[in-house]
Design an enzyme around this catalytic site. Structure first.
Site, PDB file in Angstrom:
ATOM      1  N   ASP A 219       0.685  -1.319  -0.016  1.00  0.00           N
ATOM      2  CA  ASP A 219       0.144   0.168   0.044  1.00  0.00           C
ATOM      3  C   ASP A 219       0.929   1.204  -0.032  1.00  0.00           C
ATOM      4  O   ASP A 219       0.983   1.911   1.037  1.00  0.00           O
ATOM      5  CB  ASP A 219      -0.973   0.023   1.171  1.00  0.00           C
ATOM      6  CG  ASP A 219      -2.159  -0.800   0.953  1.00  0.00           C
ATOM      7  OD1 ASP A 219      -2.025  -1.570  -0.177  1.00  0.00           O
ATOM      8  OD2 ASP A 219      -3.055  -0.917   2.032  1.00  0.00           O
ATOM      9  N   ASN A 276      -3.073  -4.569  -1.098  1.00  0.00           N
ATOM     10  CA  ASN A 276      -4.325  -4.550  -1.935  1.00  0.00           C
ATOM     11  C   ASN A 276      -4.489  -3.331  -2.629  1.00  0.00           C
ATOM     12  O   ASN A 276      -5.248  -3.227  -3.762  1.00  0.00           O
ATOM     13  CB  ASN A 276      -5.378  -4.699  -0.787  1.00  0.00           C
ATOM     14  CG  ASN A 276      -5.667  -3.576   0.193  1.00  0.00           C
ATOM     15  OD1 ASN A 276      -4.766  -3.576   1.162  1.00  0.00           O
ATOM     16  ND2 ASN A 276      -6.511  -2.938   0.356  1.00  0.00           N
ATOM     17  N   HIS A 358       1.869  -8.116   2.892  1.00  0.00           N
ATOM     18  CA  HIS A 358       1.155  -7.179   3.207  1.00  0.00           C
ATOM     19  C   HIS A 358       0.113  -7.148   4.536  1.00  0.00           C
ATOM     20  O   HIS A 358       0.034  -6.538   5.641  1.00  0.00           O
ATOM     21  CB  HIS A 358       0.323  -6.522   2.112  1.00  0.00           C
ATOM     22  CG  HIS A 358      -0.541  -5.441   2.258  1.00  0.00           C
ATOM     23  ND1 HIS A 358       0.077  -3.979   2.891  1.00  0.00           N
ATOM     24  CD2 HIS A 358      -1.856  -5.028   2.450  1.00  0.00           C
ATOM     25  CE1 HIS A 358      -0.839  -3.161   3.016  1.00  0.00           C
ATOM     26  NE2 HIS A 358      -2.128  -3.951   2.763  1.00  0.00           N
ATOM     27  N   HIS A 368      -9.761  -5.938   9.623  1.00  0.00           N
ATOM     28  CA  HIS A 368      -8.990  -7.130   8.875  1.00  0.00           C
ATOM     29  C   HIS A 368      -8.760  -8.342   9.825  1.00  0.00           C
ATOM     30  O   HIS A 368      -7.873  -8.987   9.491  1.00  0.00           O
ATOM     31  CB  HIS A 368      -7.697  -6.629   8.208  1.00  0.00           C
ATOM     32  CG  HIS A 368      -7.838  -5.371   7.493  1.00  0.00           C
ATOM     33  ND1 HIS A 368      -8.584  -5.330   6.403  1.00  0.00           N
ATOM     34  CD2 HIS A 368      -7.115  -3.982   7.434  1.00  0.00           C
ATOM     35  CE1 HIS A 368      -8.587  -4.098   5.620  1.00  0.00           C
ATOM     36  NE2 HIS A 368      -7.787  -3.385   6.381  1.00  0.00           N
ATOM     37  N   VAL A 396      -3.464  -3.175   8.694  1.00  0.00           N
ATOM     38  CA  VAL A 396      -3.899  -2.557   9.656  1.00  0.00           C
ATOM     39  C   VAL A 396      -3.386  -1.372   9.933  1.00  0.00           C
ATOM     40  O   VAL A 396      -2.111  -1.259  10.150  1.00  0.00           O
ATOM     41  CB  VAL A 396      -3.925  -3.637  10.898  1.00  0.00           C
ATOM     42  CG1 VAL A 396      -4.605  -2.988  12.250  1.00  0.00           C
ATOM     43  CG2 VAL A 396      -4.657  -4.871  10.828  1.00  0.00           C
ATOM     44  N   HIS A 397      -4.133  -0.010  10.233  1.00  0.00           N
ATOM     45  CA  HIS A 397      -3.161   1.070  10.237  1.00  0.00           C
ATOM     46  C   HIS A 397      -3.132   1.501  11.831  1.00  0.00           C
ATOM     47  O   HIS A 397      -3.709   2.383  12.087  1.00  0.00           O
ATOM     48  CB  HIS A 397      -4.441   2.207   9.609  1.00  0.00           C
ATOM     49  CG  HIS A 397      -4.637   1.756   8.283  1.00  0.00           C
ATOM     50  ND1 HIS A 397      -5.725   2.272   7.467  1.00  0.00           N
ATOM     51  CD2 HIS A 397      -3.965   1.182   7.338  1.00  0.00           C
ATOM     52  CE1 HIS A 397      -5.682   1.821   6.108  1.00  0.00           C
ATOM     53  NE2 HIS A 397      -4.520   1.378   6.067  1.00  0.00           N
TER      54      HIS A 397
END
Length: 533
Positions: A219, A276, A358, A368, A396-397
């Site tokens: 990403d 993704n 990722h 997620h 995951v942010h």
């Protein structure tokens, strides 16, 4: 758990720990684990997200003229070779074959004793729908420099000398040769970066920490999260465009991202793996076109037939970059390549084995949650059997570091899984945990963009029979909702220092979010000889 995997501390390790204990600040080691789970919730005084930088931001605008190179980037090819990539003139003006791909390089500034030549190409992003922006890239060049010396500075220019379109001079330093006594200075790890004000803070902080290589775990530009008709980022594309026939991308964002990163990538190799947001579907079912065309990776050098997965060495570390958005089943090409790659690893030469992809397998956030459980069930066993030491992921942010774990069971020989999908992108920080009341996703949530659903209820332990834990899982050692990046410093064949730097810490001296020595125990945990051929 392996029967031979009992906690055992050799004398040298004991002396190392004793030395650390008497210092002013004690840094824990994985030998002291498993640790009691720690959660630091989101600091409400901080912003959860920020807007995308506009295309007219000076850092994103084209600042070279005519055919001069821009978006210059390095990537490791082999211990003695380096990829140099850049974007040149607009493809509508020149045929790619009519523009040379040259790199002049040498060991002294201004003295270029060698010239390497490569290839150039262009790609298009096309949509059969009215209102979406069709795009053709500039001419993208890739040149491989061979015969490089280890731990050596090289000065270089790139471009086409026949039309007087060479770049300014840049410099890079090669890694040590593979071996147990030499390692990269610092390895920066970033995930889910994007192009926001928070992304800028992350990059500024990373530059302060002076890495020698960047591991980018998917990403990258979020070009597919940038609204084509209006230039405004959308945190939720499907919410903002519920009637869109395809998930559009605004490809000029890739050019802006390349310019934005050039200060780093022209002097440090950046090793990427797709996420993704790199899928970018277009006409005729084509995917990953921008990612596959823009980035040179050592796929062929590592025996892979796809740029979506590969491996490389940097000093005494062997890195395996896996693709989560391409077939990962045990009957597929990627798995077959992985088996061969793992068999080739010589732990006396590259003691450290680090993997990256990722989406995380171990994740206690609602976002997620168990999304790539299918991939874990296919691939976890072979990585465990070969003694992978560390696994990096994004997606995951937020940040999370696991206790050593295998098959959801605490295991002192399992890898240390670390999630660093907190680079600063427009989708904001994730703040909800799956064990929070009312935050456990349903089994139908978190459907992956590739692969099937393999969600499961836990069969043993405190969460037996449940889809989510009712408290922070025992395999989750530390989690915090904040943007940031990580630095891995390999000390020797046994010890590596991992530090997670929160963005807000760049304004404080000697401040960081999480820090631990990751310690290998090869005498107890190596089972390579037991792996069936």
């Amino acid at each position: 758990m392996r029967e031979d995997c009992k906690l055992w501390i050799p004398l040298t390790t004991f002396l190392f720990i004793t030395t650390m204990v008497v210092t002013e600040t004690h840094i824990p080691t994985t030998l002291e684990g498993p640790f009691e789970p720690v959660t630091r919730r989101f600091d409400p005084s901080l912003r959860r997200g920020s807007d995308d930088l506009p295309m007219d931001d000076p850092r994103l605008k084209k600042n070279v003229t005519s055919n001069f190179p821009e978006q210059i980037a390095l990537a490791v090819s082999s211990p003695t070779s380096m990829w140099v990539s850049w974007v040149g003139s607009n493809a509508t003006e020149l045929d790619p074959s009519s523009v040379a791909s040259e790199v002049w390089y040498g060991k002294e500034s201004g003295k270029y004793t060698k010239v390497a030549k490569g290839a150039s190409t262009v790609y298009s992003q096309l949509y059969p729908f009215e209102g979406l922006l069709n795009y053709t890239s500039g001419i993208i060049h890739h040149v491989r420099l061979k015969g490089l010396k280890p731990k050596t500075k090289y000065y270089y220019k790139c471009g086409d000398s026949s039309i007087s379109a060479m770049s300014e001079e840049h410099v890079f330093e090669t890694s040590p040769m593979p071996g147990p006594n030499g390692y990269p200075h610092r390895i920066a790890v970033i995930g889910d970066l994007g192009l926001t004000s928070n992304s800028t803070t992350t990059i500024d902080h990373l530059i302060q920490n002076d890495p020698s290589m960047i591991l980018m775990v998917g990403d990258l530009s979020y070009a597919n999260q940038y609204r084509t008709t209006g230039g405004k980022g959308a945190a939720c594309f499907s919410c903002a465009f519920p009637d869109a026939p395809i998930r559009e991308t605004y490809q000029p964002r890739w050019d802006g991202w390349g310019r934005y990163m050039e200060t780093l990538t022209s002097r440090l190799p950046m090793m990427v793996i797709e996420g993704n947001h790199e899928i970018e579907p277009q006409v005729a079912g084509i995917t990953f076109k921008s990612y596959l065309t823009r980035f040179a990776v050592p796929s062929a050098e590592s025996g892979s037939k796809s740029n979506l997965y590969y491996s490389f060495d940097a000093g005494g570390v062997h890195f395996i970059m896996l693709g989560a958005y391409v077939d990962y089943n045990s009957t597929g090409a990627q798995f077959s390549w992985l088996k061969k790659d793992l068999r080739r690893v010589d732990r006396t030469v590259t003691p450290w084995l680090v993997a990256a992809w990722h989406p995380p397998w171990y994740n206690s956030y609602s976002s997620h949650y168990q999304e790539f459980e299918c991939m874990r069930q296919e691939m976890e066993s072979i990585l465990y059997q070969h003694g992978v030491d560390i696994v990096f992921s994004g997606h995951v942010h937020a940040y999370e570091r696991m206790n050593r774990v295998y098959n959801y069971t605490l295991d002192p020989c399992g890898p240390v899984y670390i999630t660093v999908g907190d680079g600063g992108n427009i989708e904001k920080v994730d703040v909800d945990f799956a064990d929070d009341p009312g935050k456990c996703p349903s089994a139908g949530d978190n459907t992956p963009e590739f692969g099937g659903l393999c969600h499961l209820n836990f069969s043993s332990g405190p969460a037996k029979g449940q889809f989510c834990w009712n408290k922070q899982p025992e395999w989750s050692a530390y989690r915090e909702s904040s943007f940031g990046h990580g630095i891995l410093e390999v000390v020797n064949s046994t010890y590596a220092l991992w530090t997670w730097h929160r963005n807000q810490d760049m304004y404080k001296e000697e401040s960081h979010g999480d820090q631990i020595y990751i310690v290998r125990q090869p005498e107890l945990c190596s089972t390579v000889s037991k792996v069936s051929s």
